[in-house]
Design a protein around this motif. Structure first.
Motif, short mmCIF file in Angstrom:
data_model
loop_
_atom_site.label_atom_id
_atom_site.label_comp_id
_atom_site.label_asym_id
_atom_site.label_seq_id
_atom_site.Cartn_x
_atom_site.Cartn_y
_atom_site.Cartn_z
N ASP A 35 0.95 -1.24 0.11
CA ASP A 35 -0.01 0.09 0.08
C ASP A 35 0.86 1.31 0.06
N ILE A 39 2.49 1.81 -3.60
CA ILE A 39 1.28 2.38 -4.31
C ILE A 39 0.70 3.79 -4.11
N ASP A 40 0.95 4.25 -2.78
CA ASP A 40 0.87 5.63 -2.55
C ASP A 40 1.74 6.39 -3.43
N ALA A 97 1.16 6.48 -7.19
CA ALA A 97 0.09 7.32 -7.43
C ALA A 97 0.67 8.69 -7.37
N TYR A 100 -6.12 -5.84 -6.95
CA TYR A 100 -7.56 -5.54 -6.77
C TYR A 100 -8.07 -6.66 -6.22
N LYS A 110 -8.84 -3.55 -2.97
CA LYS A 110 -8.40 -2.31 -2.90
C LYS A 110 -8.35 -1.78 -4.55
N ASP A 111 -8.67 -0.69 -4.60
CA ASP A 111 -8.66 0.05 -6.05
C ASP A 111 -7.68 1.08 -6.26
N LYS A 112 -7.04 1.62 -5.41
CA LYS A 112 -6.12 2.67 -5.91
C LYS A 112 -5.38 2.46 -6.82
N LEU A 113 -4.44 1.20 -7.05
CA LEU A 113 -3.58 1.11 -7.89
C LEU A 113 -4.30 0.95 -9.26
N GLN A 146 -7.03 2.46 -10.28
CA GLN A 146 -7.63 3.63 -10.70
C GLN A 146 -6.05 4.24 -11.49
N VAL A 147 -5.06 4.11 -10.65
CA VAL A 147 -3.90 4.74 -11.38
C VAL A 147 -3.73 4.27 -12.70
#
Ligand code: FUB
Ligand code: ZN
Length: 611
Positions: free
Chosen positions: A117, A120-121, A124, A168, A173-176, A178-179
């Motif tokens: 995570d 991934i931050d 992003a 995902y 978790k979908d943050k990556l 979305q990137v």
């Protein structure tokens, strides 16, 4: 035991529940994804454990501490600082994320997930306003982005997308994701929608876009994959300068490809993308091309280990039957590519010939690329060595270690498949699986002694009406099949034994494929193997290492009269050795995948043959 001599003709001759994409072309099989397959296997479980215990930590340490890959993202987020490493190093980071995601399914690890995570931050933060993400160009000059088609911008984006989808699926978790989708949308606007040509110099994005379409059902992503494939071979690229267009599979439109040429990993990823797109879009002509290419690759360009791509300078294919042993390149990534491509061919056709090749590449070509501990890797996999090859913890170009990291924990993908009224068993690997046959959920358990002994048992844990299709490996000259200890009638279809009945909970199917020691002859056109034989037992190709044949290595010779004994031993992770004797001579062989796990020494797969 006498060797059985065969002449091999050739060179040695997803949908998960969340899937919303429609398959317009009827594929024969849908894979049962590894997320529905729990591996419990004496041979494979240690590989998965070592991946979690050693491979992933090695990759993280190299990415974070020994090289500047994470620093590149930090610098890109600040838009200042230097880029270190190779221009496509971001891809290794994304491949490691993909490997971690798969591993989390079998080995949940909250701390590791938190670590990802945090990465991934950073990814992003390194993404530009317009969606572009690539640390090399962000740090070396954005004015140069999209100027050189060989600079792997879309290759990195493809690995970003694959990593994001895996993460995902594994964590929700979908943050990556979305990137990754922002980068894809930006690329679509920049090229397809702007009518601007682009030929990715290294394929990968095409298969990744198909995964995205399979995940969210948004057709534009499938269309983008199709558009990119159709860009090739039409004179749109600036790729010719270094290796020539053949290297990049950019000479003719991809539907017209008939003969293999160029860079091996690029070709494999291209063929995967073609098979994926063809499974949704009718009349692409891609499957006709792939049929020819498959015959061509396996008919004169593949080693007995399932390795491909002989040439050092180009990492690519040479002339047919030019298969040198000491100089063989056989990149680990190319063998992984063979697994990925052959898996798709079988999904299309439901023909065991593809799994036979997949199995050859998997147990020999791919596994040789990883040490038994999972902490060292081969990039090139020759079939003979003067002791000058040794696995390394990492490479300047680290595509292979990071590919191994994501491949091993996803091996569950290749065991089972389903169709409307059948459950297909492709590989024999101990596991418990939940499979969707038609609308019915079927749970099965497989127990097996493969690759050391050919007995495998499949137990139905609930009932199923329909066919069970069991692959009969090409190395098995005969086999027996029983249900609940009674012989059972079956039909054979395209390399599968088909048994149809109403299956009850607790039904046990046993398939027994005796393993003989075989002396494999190369196609006579392979000059490098003249007067020699390779020894194979079951799916495993064997080799002689000097450390096991200290004073005799240079004199090793085998013949039809060599008597072979199988000797299970605890060393090297519990292998079965082969000991061949004839008169006063003894030769000791180990599986090729296990070579170079001791001191560096001479090694040979092809052994002199006395007529
Ligand atoms: O170019 C990216 C990767 O690096 C290729 O797939 C490998 O062959 C190595 O060159
Ligand atoms: Zn590689």
């Amino acid at each position: 035991m006498k060797p059985f001599i065969i002449s091999v003709a050739a060179a040695i001759l997803c949908c998960t529940a969340s899937c919303t994409a429609e398959t317009t072309q009827q594929k024969a099989i849908t894979q049962v994804g590894f997320e529905n397959v729990k591996i419990q296997d004496a041979f494979w479980s240690p590989y998965l454990e070592n991946n979690a215990l050693h491979t992933i930590p090695v990759c993280i340490d190299q990415i974070e501490n020994q090289t500047g890959r994470i620093r590149n993202f930090e610098n890109a987020a600040k838009r200042k600082g230097q880029h270190s490493g190779i221009f496509f190093d971001d891809s290794d980071v994304y491949k490691a994320v993909e490997g971690v995601a798969y591993s989390l399914i079998n080995h949940p690890d909250a701390e590791l997930e938190k670590h990802m995570d945090e990465w991934i931050d950073k990814f992003a933060a390194a993404q530009l306003e317009d969606g572009y993400i690539n640390t090399f160009y962000t740090l070396t000059g954005l004015e140069n982005r999209w100027t050189d088609m060989d600079k792997h911008e879309m290759y990195c984006a493809g690995h970003l997308l694959e990593g994001a989808i895996a993460y995902y699926k594994a964590t929700g978790k979908d943050k990556l994701l979305q990137v990754a989708i922002r980068m894809v949308d930006y690329m679509m606007e920049t090229f397809m929608l702007a009518d601007r040509h682009w030929v990715p110099g290294h394929e990968e994005i095409e298969l990744a876009l198909c995964k995205l379409y399979a995940l969210n059902g948004e057709k534009k992503y499938l269309e983008f994959a199709h558009w990119l494939l159709e860009q090739r071979g039409r004179g749109y690229s600036n790729l010719a300068q270094s290796y020539g267009l053949k290297h990049y599979q950019d000479v003719v439109p991809v539907k017209d490809l008939r003969e293999i040429h160029g860079h091996a990993v690029r070709a494999m990823y291209l063929f995967c993308g073609m098979a994926d797109v063809a499974s949704y879009i009718p009349d692409t002509g891609y499957m006709e091309a792939l049929d020819s290419l498959w015959l061509n690759v396996t008919g004169g360009h593949m080693y007995v280990t399932g390795g491909i791509g002989v040439a050092y300078r180009t990492e690519g294919f040479s002339e047919p039957y030019d298969l040198p042993n000491y100089e063989a390149y056989c990149e680990t990534c190319a063998s992984i590519g063979m697994v990925l491509w052959n898996h798709r061919m079988n999904e299309w056709k439901g023909d065991a010939q593809y799994v036979n090749v997949l199995e050859r590449s998997l147990y020999n070509g791919v596994l040789a690329g990883i040490s038994l501990q999972g902490d060292r890797f081969f990039y090139v996999n020759p079939l003979a060595s003067h002791g000058n090859h040794h696995r390394q913890a990492w490479y300047g170009c680290a595509c292979c270690p990071s590919n191994v990291c994501r491949f091993i924990p996803s091996v569950g993908n290749y065991i089972y498949g389903t169709s409307r009224d059948a459950l297909w068993v492709n590989l024999y690997i101990g596991s418990e699986a939940t499979c969707k046959v038609g609308r019915k959920e079927v749970k099965v358990k497989m127990e097996t002694e493969m690759p050391w002994q050919g007995t495998s048992r499949l137990t139905f844990e609930n009932k199923m009406k329909g066919q069970l299709r069991l692959r009969i490996p090409d190395w098995a000259e005969n086999f027996t099949l029983s249900v609940n200890d009674e012989p059972v009638a079956y039909q054979t279809e395209r390399g599968y034994a088909v048994v149809e009945r109403r299956w009850k909970e607790g039904d046990v199917v046993e398939i027994n494929t005796p393993m003989k020691v075989k002396a494999v002859a190369a196609d006579p056109r392979v000059k490098a193997d003249e007067g020699q034989r390779a020894i194979q037992r079951g799916p495993l190709v064997y080799c002689a290492e000097q450390v096991d044949n200290t004073d005799t290595f240079q004199e090793i010779a085998i013949s039809e009269k060599t008597e072979w004994q199988t000797v299970p031993v605890e060393e090297l992770g519990g292998i079965t050795r082969l000991v061949g004797s004839e008169k006063e001579q003894t030769v000791n062989l180990i599986p090729y995948y296990a070579w170079d796990n001791r001191e560096a020494c001479e090694m040979r797969v092809w052994l002199p043959w006395r007529e």
